[in-house]
Design a protein around this motif. Structure first.
Motif, PDB file in Angstrom:
ATOM      1  N   SER A 288       0.821  -1.218   0.000  1.00 36.35           N
ATOM      2  CA  SER A 288       0.000   0.000   0.000  1.00 36.35           C
ATOM      3  C   SER A 288       0.850   1.262   0.000  1.00 36.35           C
ATOM      4  O   SER A 288       0.344   2.342  -0.251  1.00 36.35           O
ATOM      5  CB  SER A 288      -0.896   0.012   1.238  1.00 36.35           C
ATOM      6  N   GLY A 289       2.137   1.150   0.338  1.00 35.00           N
ATOM      7  CA  GLY A 289       2.975   2.342   0.383  1.00 35.00           C
ATOM      8  C   GLY A 289       4.306   2.043   1.030  1.00 35.00           C
ATOM      9  O   GLY A 289       4.568   0.917   1.485  1.00 35.00           O
ATOM     10  N   GLY A 290       5.129   3.079   1.087  1.00 36.06           N
ATOM     11  CA  GLY A 290       6.468   2.913   1.629  1.00 36.06           C
ATOM     12  C   GLY A 290       6.466   2.460   3.080  1.00 36.06           C
ATOM     13  O   GLY A 290       7.342   1.691   3.497  1.00 36.06           O
ATOM     14  N   SER A 291       5.506   2.926   3.847  1.00 32.40           N
ATOM     15  CA  SER A 291       5.476   2.541   5.264  1.00 32.40           C
ATOM     16  C   SER A 291       5.242   1.040   5.396  1.00 32.40           C
ATOM     17  O   SER A 291       5.886   0.367   6.200  1.00 32.40           O
ATOM     18  CB  SER A 291       4.365   3.293   6.004  1.00 32.40           C
ATOM     19  N   GLN A 292       4.319   0.532   4.594  1.00 33.21           N
ATOM     20  CA  GLN A 292       4.049  -0.909   4.665  1.00 33.21           C
ATOM     21  C   GLN A 292       5.236  -1.712   4.131  1.00 33.21           C
ATOM     22  O   GLN A 292       5.576  -2.773   4.671  1.00 33.21           O
ATOM     23  CB  GLN A 292       2.776  -1.260   3.894  1.00 33.21           C
TER      24      GLN A 292
ATOM     25  N   GLY B  93      16.419   9.413   8.370  1.00 33.07           N
ATOM     26  CA  GLY B  93      15.569   8.350   7.818  1.00 33.07           C
ATOM     27  C   GLY B  93      14.083   8.594   8.109  1.00 33.07           C
ATOM     28  O   GLY B  93      13.730   9.493   8.877  1.00 33.07           O
ATOM     29  N   HIS B  94      13.256   7.759   7.503  1.00 34.28           N
ATOM     30  CA  HIS B  94      11.807   7.988   7.616  1.00 34.28           C
ATOM     31  C   HIS B  94      11.246   7.418   8.916  1.00 34.28           C
ATOM     32  O   HIS B  94      11.671   6.357   9.383  1.00 34.28           O
ATOM     33  CB  HIS B  94      11.080   7.352   6.427  1.00 34.28           C
ATOM     34  N   PHE B  95      10.247   8.116   9.457  1.00 34.78           N
ATOM     35  CA  PHE B  95       9.705   7.711  10.766  1.00 34.78           C
ATOM     36  C   PHE B  95       8.991   6.359  10.722  1.00 34.78           C
ATOM     37  O   PHE B  95       8.739   5.746  11.769  1.00 34.78           O
ATOM     38  CB  PHE B  95       8.782   8.791  11.336  1.00 34.78           C
TER      39      PHE B  95
HETATM   40  C1  LIG Z   1      11.964   7.919   2.503  1.00 35.73           C
HETATM   41  C2  LIG Z   1      10.528   7.542   2.753  1.00 35.73           C
HETATM   42  N1  LIG Z   1      10.236   6.301   3.147  1.00 35.73           N
HETATM   43  C3  LIG Z   1       8.984   5.895   3.393  1.00 35.73           C
HETATM   44  C4  LIG Z   1       7.935   6.770   3.243  1.00 35.73           C
HETATM   45  C5  LIG Z   1       6.541   6.307   3.540  1.00 35.73           C
HETATM   46  O1  LIG Z   1       5.879   6.102   2.343  1.00 35.73           O
HETATM   47  P1  LIG Z   1       4.282   6.067   2.285  1.00 35.73           P
HETATM   48  O2  LIG Z   1       3.853   7.471   2.565  1.00 35.73           O
HETATM   49  O3  LIG Z   1       4.005   5.619   0.898  1.00 35.73           O
HETATM   50  O4  LIG Z   1       3.810   5.114   3.318  1.00 35.73           O
HETATM   51  C6  LIG Z   1       8.183   8.079   2.827  1.00 35.73           C
HETATM   52  C7  LIG Z   1       7.083   9.033   2.684  1.00 35.73           C
HETATM   53  O5  LIG Z   1       7.253  10.179   2.425  1.00 35.73           O
HETATM   54  C8  LIG Z   1       9.511   8.476   2.567  1.00 35.73           C
HETATM   55  O6  LIG Z   1       9.805   9.703   2.175  1.00 35.73           O
END
Ligand SMILES: Cc1ncc(COP(=O)(O)O)c(C=O)c1O
Length: 525
Positions: free
Chosen positions: A177-181, A219-221
């Motif tokens: 579904s996205g980067g977080s997943q 890095g991303h949260f």
């Molecule tokens: C480096 C990075 N990783 C992960 C994510 C999370 O992605 P998503 O918003 O698609 O869950 C982001 C979102 O901005 C991001 O910039």
């Protein structure tokens, strides 16, 4: 607004007696309800409703003169909250009329060249076509019997992406579904690999609190969130310092692995970032890969943002080293100009995906694997899952990867110009030159107003958002408030950037003047 009426039908005879089922609440609404289902008899209605929706969006896209209206939640909430969800309008046209008020009029438009805030891209038309097709057919990507060709298409795109990454013949992956997943799943796999030696529940319980994840301070949260979801210790994620370009310091990673080992801790993964959210910085991936290989630690690369480089005709080399990662996050909905959602997790060794595999008799019994019936649910954290891959498929089939990469290159070039513009302007301070398409900067007042810098930048961002003339993001750098442009729209010109900088300087300068003047008129003591 009128409530539609439907032809009243005679209710069917209801059986009498003690066992009689209660009559349906209103059978008179059934024919109209059936007509709202997509089937052979309703295709004209389907065509009309979709065409009407598309027309309205097209009209908005053609005419919006700013990326947002700046509507406040307090203004919009009453409109949304007073919609009576138990009183249907009965007709798509009426619902779309209402939608104009509650959504479309005040929507935030990412195609507008002065939307410069977050990692939201304008979307390519072939992907929108894909979106329309996939939601109507409504395939679900868990099993073959719910998807057929869709499963094969997703697999082709995973293979295509893995080949672009250079992950080798054993690679595999799955859309998410996205980067977080994707990051969550990567860390789940890393955790399971790290726990492989802990063969008893007691050993596992003893190991879990000792697991650590190293990632860049930039890095991303979602890495922290994932660690929490995975039951790791509250201090499991260690933020490793960055260099002046906001890239993780490989030497610090090496030192941290040693320090953890000496302290009896187990580094289960290093997360490198290929495109940090704020600075667009790309960690030294090859060096990280070498460190991880030597230490036997899982390397995950979060390329949610930087994955656009995979198709860049000129900048693919910036991802060198990514081919040595154990897992990679890619967000097509950031730098492949795809609508949300469209993301994937790739792994170098497909066997790692088994950590997400559970068999259910009703869905994916183990015998299906023996029968070689392909399914994606065995690799996914989700069960029912959208056929998001179709959007990328149609994009590649219509445009091809070079065209996508050229679009991404263009925004990277534009960001370099924007950086130049800001860094040459004495009113602003800029942090670092992004390798991708962000510019982090702030208005820097001179003289006694300098101490108002934080408040002035916060004010400028809010004032700009309220005007709707442009949308920019904000972030904190070393404890101070900064503003951020994220350029993902090739239609944004140098003039747009210059204009937005003038607007920001105007708002921030006014704030400083007003507040400095107010200070002077305030009685002291
Ligand atoms: C480096 C990075 N990783 C992960 C994510 C999370 O992605 P998503 O918003 O698609 O869950 C982001 C979102 O901005 C991001 O910039």
């Amino acid at each position: 607004m009128t409530v539609p009426t439907y032809p009243v039908e005679t209710d069917p005879p209801v059986p009498t007696g003690a066992q009689a089922a209660p009559p349906p609440v209103s059978t008179s609404a059934l024919p109209a309800a059936r007509a709202q289902l997509l089937h052979g008899g309703s295709v004209e209605q389907y065509r009309r409703a979709i065409a009407d929706g598309v027309d309205r969006v097209a009209r908005r896209v053609a005419t919006v003169d700013r990326p947002a209206t700046g509507v406040a939640p307090a203004e919009l909430a009453p409109l949304v909250n007073t919609v009576d969800l138990d009183r249907p309008l009965g007709d798509a046209g009426a619902a779309l009329d209402e939608l104009e008020d509650v959504y479309l009029r005040d929507a935030v438009w990412f195609h507008h060249p002065r939307y410069l805030a977050h990692l939201n891209c304008p979307v390519v038309i072939p992907a929108l076509l894909g979106e329309a097709v996939l939601s109507a057919v409504n395939s679900s990507l868990d099993t073959w019997d719910q998807s057929a060709g869709a499963t094969l298409i997703e697999r082709r795109l995973i293979d295509w992406t893995a080949a672009r990454l250079g992950l080798g013949p054993d690679a595999d992956g799955v859309f998410t579904s996205g980067g977080s997943q994707s990051n969550l799943q990567a860390l789940l796999l890393a955790r399971e690999e790290a726990c492989a030696a802990a063969t008893t529940p007691a050993a596992r319980m003893e190991l879990l609190p000792r697991l650590r994840v190293l990632t860049s301070a930039a890095g991303h949260f979602s890495v922290q969130k994932s660690a929490k979801l995975l039951g790791l210790a509250p201090d499991a994620v260690i933020a490793v310092p960055t260099d002046a370009q906001r890239r993780i310091r490989p030497a610090a990673v090496r030192d941290e692995i040693t320090r953890c080992r000496q302290a009896g801790l187990v580094v289960m993964a290093v997360v490198g970032t290929a495109g940090t959210t704020d600075f667009g910085s790309i960690d030294p991936l090859a060096e990280l890969a070498g460190i991880c290989a030597a230490a036997g630690v899982w390397l995950h690369v979060d390329a949610a943002y930087g994955c656009g480089l995979l198709v860049s005709p000129t900048r693919r080399h910036l991802l060198d080293g990514i081919e040595r990662a154990d897992s990679v996050t890619v967000d097509y909905h950031k730098s492949f100009f795809q609508p949300v959602s469209s993301s994937a997790l790739l792994v170098r060794d497909r066997r790692a995906l088994r950590h997400a595999t559970y068999h259910a008799d009703y869905l994916n019994p183990a015998r299906m694997v023996q029968q070689q019936i392909p399914n994606q649910v065995d690799k996914s954290l989700q069960t029912t899952r959208r056929f998001d891959a179709l959007k990328l498929w149609l994009t590649l089939r219509v445009m091809g990867p070079d065209a996508l990469g050229a679009l991404f290159d263009e925004v990277v070039d534009r960001a370099a110009e924007a950086w130049q513009l800001v860094s040459e302007d004495p009113r602003f301070e800029v942090v670092t030159r992004s390798q991708l398409s962000t510019v982090v900067f702030r208005y820097l007042p001179t003289g006694p107003g300098r101490e108002l810098a934080d408040a002035a930048n916060l004010y400028a961002r809010e004032a700009l958002a309220a005007s709707g003339l442009a949308v920019v993001a904000g972030t904190r750098v070393d404890g101070r408030h900064f503003l951020k442009f994220t350029l993902l729209n090739p239609a944004t010109t140098g003039d747009d950037v210059g204009h937005v900088l003038e607007l920001i300087a105007g708002h921030a300068g006014r704030y400083v003047r007003d507040n400095t003047a107010a200070d002077l008129t305030c009685p002291v003591g």
